[in-house]
Scaffold this active site. Structure first.
Site, PDB file in Angstrom:
ATOM      1  N   ASP A 117       4.742 -60.931  25.899  1.00  0.00           N
ATOM      2  CA  ASP A 117       3.476 -61.628  26.766  1.00  0.00           C
ATOM      3  C   ASP A 117       2.906 -62.649  26.722  1.00  0.00           C
ATOM      4  O   ASP A 117       3.028 -63.862  25.243  1.00  0.00           O
ATOM      5  CB  ASP A 117       2.726 -60.836  26.719  1.00  0.00           C
ATOM      6  CG  ASP A 117       1.191 -60.599  28.136  1.00  0.00           C
ATOM      7  OD1 ASP A 117       1.531 -61.027  29.367  1.00  0.00           O
ATOM      8  OD2 ASP A 117      -0.026 -61.075  27.809  1.00  0.00           O
TER       9      ASP A 117
ATOM     10  N   GLU B 279      -9.106 -61.706  26.536  1.00  0.00           N
ATOM     11  CA  GLU B 279      -8.632 -62.689  25.134  1.00  0.00           C
ATOM     12  C   GLU B 279      -9.830 -62.469  24.204  1.00  0.00           C
ATOM     13  O   GLU B 279      -9.926 -62.855  23.043  1.00  0.00           O
ATOM     14  CB  GLU B 279      -7.977 -64.301  25.507  1.00  0.00           C
ATOM     15  CG  GLU B 279      -6.995 -64.461  25.784  1.00  0.00           C
ATOM     16  CD  GLU B 279      -6.207 -64.224  25.507  1.00  0.00           C
ATOM     17  OE1 GLU B 279      -5.954 -63.803  23.915  1.00  0.00           O
ATOM     18  OE2 GLU B 279      -4.519 -63.404  25.753  1.00  0.00           O
TER      19      GLU B 279
ATOM     20  N   CYS C 187      -2.252 -56.762  35.752  1.00  0.00           N
ATOM     21  CA  CYS C 187      -2.349 -57.981  34.812  1.00  0.00           C
ATOM     22  C   CYS C 187      -2.405 -56.918  33.401  1.00  0.00           C
ATOM     23  O   CYS C 187      -3.540 -56.217  33.302  1.00  0.00           O
ATOM     24  CB  CYS C 187      -3.114 -58.637  35.291  1.00  0.00           C
ATOM     25  SG  CYS C 187      -3.064 -59.748  33.444  1.00  0.00           S
TER      26      CYS C 187
END
Length: 267
Positions: free
Chosen positions: A13, A155, A191
């Site tokens: 990824d 993240e 996603c």
């Protein structure tokens, strides 16, 4: 082809989103050795051009396959899969599993026949998504919205940082504020980062929404493709690979270890 028991599964990824694909795969195949690669030097993919991704992803996966000799590669990224999957399959001599938006199950489950596709800007504009919507959601209104900020939110969550709830709220508003959005009952998380912030999305929703992604289906596909292959009784600890070791990597170590990736290396 003879496969060594210690040949790993390779997950790829742009960042940590592919952990949402790794998690169900580890449940399905608990003895599988794992190499997880994050292209931190190229992150984020969603704002890059198709030409950049089509060139970058096969080259990186070629290097990873040469170094780690996996039995199978998983492109655990919708953007990379919708743009570069065919290029990667042409370049590698091992099975390659892609990640595509779960529009088919969404169309099967939606009661209102209004579906949202929430992904990166690069993913939601792909002709591949057009074809999925036409084939499986022809009787549905399929709304699309791209959110780069939501990728960054995922993240940040794995780094243990405080989260701004407005980011999830704004991402959903990009769908809900479109014509017919008030009737939307199902959202495809297109996603792999987005399942990591599903709780934040659910909390931001003004009415209950069903969120769907492809992790469990990909785990079943990996299990099928490796069904007659040997696995080690006691696999080595999983490895997380980064294409750039910067100050964003070290805060991820605890989260990576919780996904079975206690070792961190640079490509």
């Amino acid at each position: 082809m003879t496969v060594a028991p210690d040949a790993p599964l390779l997950f790829f990824d742009s960042g940590v989103g592919g952990l949402s694909i790794l998690a169900p795969a580890r449940l399905a195949l608990p003895h599988a050795p794992i190499v997880y690669a994050a292209d931190s030097a190229g992150f984020p993919y969603g704002t890059r051009s198709e030409a950049e991704i089509a060139a970058r992803v096969p080259a990186l996966l070629g290097r990873l396959v040469e170094r780690y000799r996996p039995r199978l590669a998983v492109i655990a990224c919708n953007t990379a899969s919708t743009i570069a999957l065919s290029h990667v399959r042409a370049a590698l001599d091992i099975p390659v599993v892609g990640t595509v938006p779960a529009i088919k199950p969404a169309a099967l489950q939606s009661q209102s026949r209004v579906i949202g596709v929430l992904g990166t800007d690069a993913t939601v504009r792909q002709p591949y998504v057009d074809r999925l919507a036409a084939e499986f959601g022809a009787d549905c209104t399929v709304l699309r919205h791209g959110s780069a900020a939501l990728v960054q939110l995922a993240e940040a969550k794995l780094r243990g940082e405080p989260l701004d709830p407005a980011i999830a709220r704004d991402a959903l508003a990009g769908l809900l504020d479109q014509s017919g959005g008030d009737r939307m009952d199902t959202v495809v998380l297109a996603c792999t980062h987005f399942p990591l912030v599903e709780a934040e999305l659910a909390a931001a929703a003004p009415h209950p929404l069903r969120f769907l992604h492809g992790g469990e289906g990909i785990a079943r596909r990996i299990a099928y493709l490796t069904r007659e292959q040997p696995w080690p009784a006691d696999p080595a600890p999983g490895i997380a690979i980064f294409t750039r070791m910067d100050d964003q990597v070290d805060p991820l170590r605890a989260a990576l270890a919780s996904y079975g990736l206690p070792r961190v290396e640079a490509l």
